[in-house]
Design a protein around this motif. Sequence first.
Motif, PDB file in Angstrom:
ATOM      1  N   ILE A 135       0.835  -1.217   0.000  1.00  0.00           N
ATOM      2  CA  ILE A 135       0.000   0.000   0.000  1.00  0.00           C
ATOM      3  C   ILE A 135       0.870   1.269   0.000  1.00  0.00           C
ATOM      4  N   SER A 136       2.145   1.094  -0.348  1.00  0.00           N
ATOM      5  CA  SER A 136       3.093   2.216  -0.280  1.00  0.00           C
ATOM      6  C   SER A 136       2.610   3.456  -1.020  1.00  0.00           C
ATOM      7  N   LYS A 137       1.977   3.257  -2.147  1.00  0.00           N
ATOM      8  CA  LYS A 137       1.622   4.409  -2.990  1.00  0.00           C
ATOM      9  C   LYS A 137       0.194   4.897  -2.735  1.00  0.00           C
ATOM     10  N   TYR A 138      -0.482   4.320  -1.761  1.00  0.00           N
ATOM     11  CA  TYR A 138      -1.869   4.706  -1.504  1.00  0.00           C
ATOM     12  C   TYR A 138      -1.944   6.116  -0.906  1.00  0.00           C
ATOM     13  N   SER A 139      -3.044   6.799  -1.212  1.00  0.00           N
ATOM     14  CA  SER A 139      -3.293   8.112  -0.602  1.00  0.00           C
ATOM     15  C   SER A 139      -3.779   7.895   0.835  1.00  0.00           C
ATOM     16  N   SER A 140      -3.884   9.005   1.588  1.00  0.00           N
ATOM     17  CA  SER A 140      -4.393   8.912   2.970  1.00  0.00           C
ATOM     18  C   SER A 140      -5.776   8.253   2.986  1.00  0.00           C
ATOM     19  N   VAL A 141      -6.649   8.706   2.085  1.00  0.00           N
ATOM     20  CA  VAL A 141      -8.023   8.185   2.073  1.00  0.00           C
ATOM     21  C   VAL A 141      -8.022   6.681   1.780  1.00  0.00           C
ATOM     22  N   GLN A 142      -7.206   6.274   0.814  1.00  0.00           N
ATOM     23  CA  GLN A 142      -7.142   4.839   0.495  1.00  0.00           C
ATOM     24  C   GLN A 142      -6.640   4.037   1.698  1.00  0.00           C
ATOM     25  N   LYS A 143      -5.697   4.606   2.430  1.00  0.00           N
ATOM     26  CA  LYS A 143      -5.165   3.891   3.601  1.00  0.00           C
ATOM     27  C   LYS A 143      -6.239   3.760   4.680  1.00  0.00           C
ATOM     28  N   VAL A 144      -7.037   4.815   4.852  1.00  0.00           N
ATOM     29  CA  VAL A 144      -8.133   4.727   5.824  1.00  0.00           C
ATOM     30  C   VAL A 144      -9.114   3.645   5.378  1.00  0.00           C
ATOM     31  N   LYS A 145      -9.405   3.625   4.090  1.00  0.00           N
ATOM     32  CA  LYS A 145     -10.333   2.597   3.577  1.00  0.00           C
ATOM     33  C   LYS A 145      -9.804   1.192   3.810  1.00  0.00           C
ATOM     34  N   GLU A 146      -8.483   1.047   3.790  1.00  0.00           N
ATOM     35  CA  GLU A 146      -7.871  -0.271   4.047  1.00  0.00           C
ATOM     36  C   GLU A 146      -7.945  -0.648   5.528  1.00  0.00           C
ATOM     37  N   GLY A 147      -8.156   0.364   6.407  1.00  0.00           N
ATOM     38  CA  GLY A 147      -8.274   0.042   7.833  1.00  0.00           C
ATOM     39  C   GLY A 147      -7.227   0.659   8.737  1.00  0.00           C
ATOM     40  N   LEU A 148      -6.470   1.630   8.204  1.00  0.00           N
ATOM     41  CA  LEU A 148      -5.475   2.333   9.032  1.00  0.00           C
ATOM     42  C   LEU A 148      -6.049   3.695   9.398  1.00  0.00           C
ATOM     43  N   VAL A 149      -6.212   3.967  10.684  1.00  0.00           N
ATOM     44  CA  VAL A 149      -6.805   5.244  11.099  1.00  0.00           C
ATOM     45  C   VAL A 149      -5.923   5.923  12.148  1.00  0.00           C
ATOM     46  N   LEU A 150      -5.702   7.212  11.943  1.00  0.00           N
ATOM     47  CA  LEU A 150      -4.838   7.992  12.834  1.00  0.00           C
ATOM     48  C   LEU A 150      -5.665   8.892  13.754  1.00  0.00           C
ATOM     49  N   CYS A 151      -5.369   8.831  15.032  1.00  0.00           N
ATOM     50  CA  CYS A 151      -5.936   9.752  16.015  1.00  0.00           C
ATOM     51  C   CYS A 151      -4.837  10.785  16.289  1.00  0.00           C
ATOM     52  N   PRO A 152      -4.988  12.015  15.814  1.00  0.00           N
ATOM     53  CA  PRO A 152      -3.850  12.948  15.787  1.00  0.00           C
ATOM     54  C   PRO A 152      -3.483  13.551  17.144  1.00  0.00           C
ATOM     55  N   GLU A 153      -2.258  14.086  17.181  1.00  0.00           N
ATOM     56  CA  GLU A 153      -1.774  14.790  18.364  1.00  0.00           C
ATOM     57  C   GLU A 153      -2.648  16.020  18.631  1.00  0.00           C
ATOM     58  N   ASN A 154      -2.821  16.355  19.893  1.00  0.00           N
ATOM     59  CA  ASN A 154      -3.614  17.533  20.290  1.00  0.00           C
ATOM     60  C   ASN A 154      -5.095  17.413  19.967  1.00  0.00           C
ATOM     61  N   ARG A 155      -5.572  16.163  19.905  1.00  0.00           N
ATOM     62  CA  ARG A 155      -7.014  15.849  19.701  1.00  0.00           C
ATOM     63  C   ARG A 155      -7.588  16.323  18.371  1.00  0.00           C
ATOM     64  N   ARG A 156      -7.350  17.608  18.042  1.00  0.00           N
ATOM     65  CA  ARG A 156      -7.880  18.162  16.784  1.00  0.00           C
ATOM     66  C   ARG A 156      -9.378  17.913  16.606  1.00  0.00           C
ATOM     67  N   VAL A 157     -10.155  18.072  17.675  1.00  0.00           N
ATOM     68  CA  VAL A 157     -11.608  17.981  17.508  1.00  0.00           C
ATOM     69  C   VAL A 157     -12.089  19.271  16.847  1.00  0.00           C
ATOM     70  N   PHE A 158     -13.275  19.228  16.258  1.00  0.00           N
ATOM     71  CA  PHE A 158     -13.849  20.437  15.665  1.00  0.00           C
ATOM     72  C   PHE A 158     -14.608  21.138  16.788  1.00  0.00           C
ATOM     73  N   PRO A 159     -14.055  22.257  17.330  1.00  0.00           N
ATOM     74  CA  PRO A 159     -14.584  22.788  18.597  1.00  0.00           C
ATOM     75  C   PRO A 159     -16.016  23.274  18.529  1.00  0.00           C
ATOM     76  N   GLU A 160     -16.439  23.784  17.362  1.00  0.00           N
ATOM     77  CA  GLU A 160     -17.792  24.337  17.303  1.00  0.00           C
ATOM     78  C   GLU A 160     -18.845  23.293  16.965  1.00  0.00           C
ATOM     79  N   LEU A 161     -18.397  22.139  16.515  1.00  0.00           N
ATOM     80  CA  LEU A 161     -19.365  21.064  16.242  1.00  0.00           C
ATOM     81  C   LEU A 161     -19.668  20.323  17.542  1.00  0.00           C
ATOM     82  N   SER A 162     -20.839  19.706  17.585  1.00  0.00           N
ATOM     83  CA  SER A 162     -21.189  18.938  18.782  1.00  0.00           C
ATOM     84  C   SER A 162     -20.359  17.651  18.830  1.00  0.00           C
ATOM     85  N   VAL A 163     -20.412  16.999  19.981  1.00  0.00           N
ATOM     86  CA  VAL A 163     -19.720  15.720  20.150  1.00  0.00           C
ATOM     87  C   VAL A 163     -20.184  14.739  19.066  1.00  0.00           C
TER      88      VAL A 163
END
Length: 230
Positions: free
Chosen positions: A64-92
Amino acid sequence: MLKVNNLIVNYGHVKAVKNISFELNKGEIVSILGSNGAGKTSTLFGMMSIVKSSSNIEFKGKDISKYSSVQKVKEGLVLCPENRRVFPELSVEENLKMGSFIRGNYSKVIKDVYDLFPILKDRKRQAAGSLSGGEQQMLAVGRAMMGEPEVLMLDEPSLGLAPVITDDIFNVLKELKNSGVSILLVEQNALKSLRISDRAYILETGNIVAQGIAKDLLNDEKVKKAYLGI
Ligand code: ATP
């Protein structure tokens, strides 16, 4: 299950990750430990095609070396980023919905996420920005879980959290492991990470300088003193 070979990340003349290789077996928690600037975030960003990198990545026997981020997520790899990066104005709940964007399996998976973090259900209509740091971290993990990962990657989930809240988050990681999710945990908090990990790699200025079974690293006085600040 996941083999990352010869990962290199450069930012212009800054060599952030210098040809490292590591792997994650199914059902493991593997930590990548290192201090500020060791190259931990760059490792995850390179793996997920968020920054330009060179590498050879095999996932479940597929290149999967050449896959884009979206393709990697579709394959089952998901990143939870540093500093949470939640959308503050959106609800939970809206934040959680964003995590299922690629899968579109929102109503089924959200029940599991609410079981994992009941507090998120209690606060589902509250703006994410009004949550405490620990709750925001739970939301960030929950949002990543909405992507139904086989491999969950977490970038410093303990950052800025009180020790007792970090313990709560790490206990959830153990639960996720028991439910079959494989976990790549990037952390500065070596002691707590090693306690829940099967194996670990220690990163220093872009190189892997030590690796092994977590229990062995915890008992290795030389490694502890030289690299882990324990
Ligand atoms: P931290 O714990 O502070 O997040 P880290 O181990 O995740 O540290 P990285 O963020 O991957 O480390 O940084 C590795 C090196 O790359 C550092 O020297 C950093 O200054 C450099 N670096 C990171 N991002 C960039 C960038 N966008 N441009 C230039 N240099 C960068």
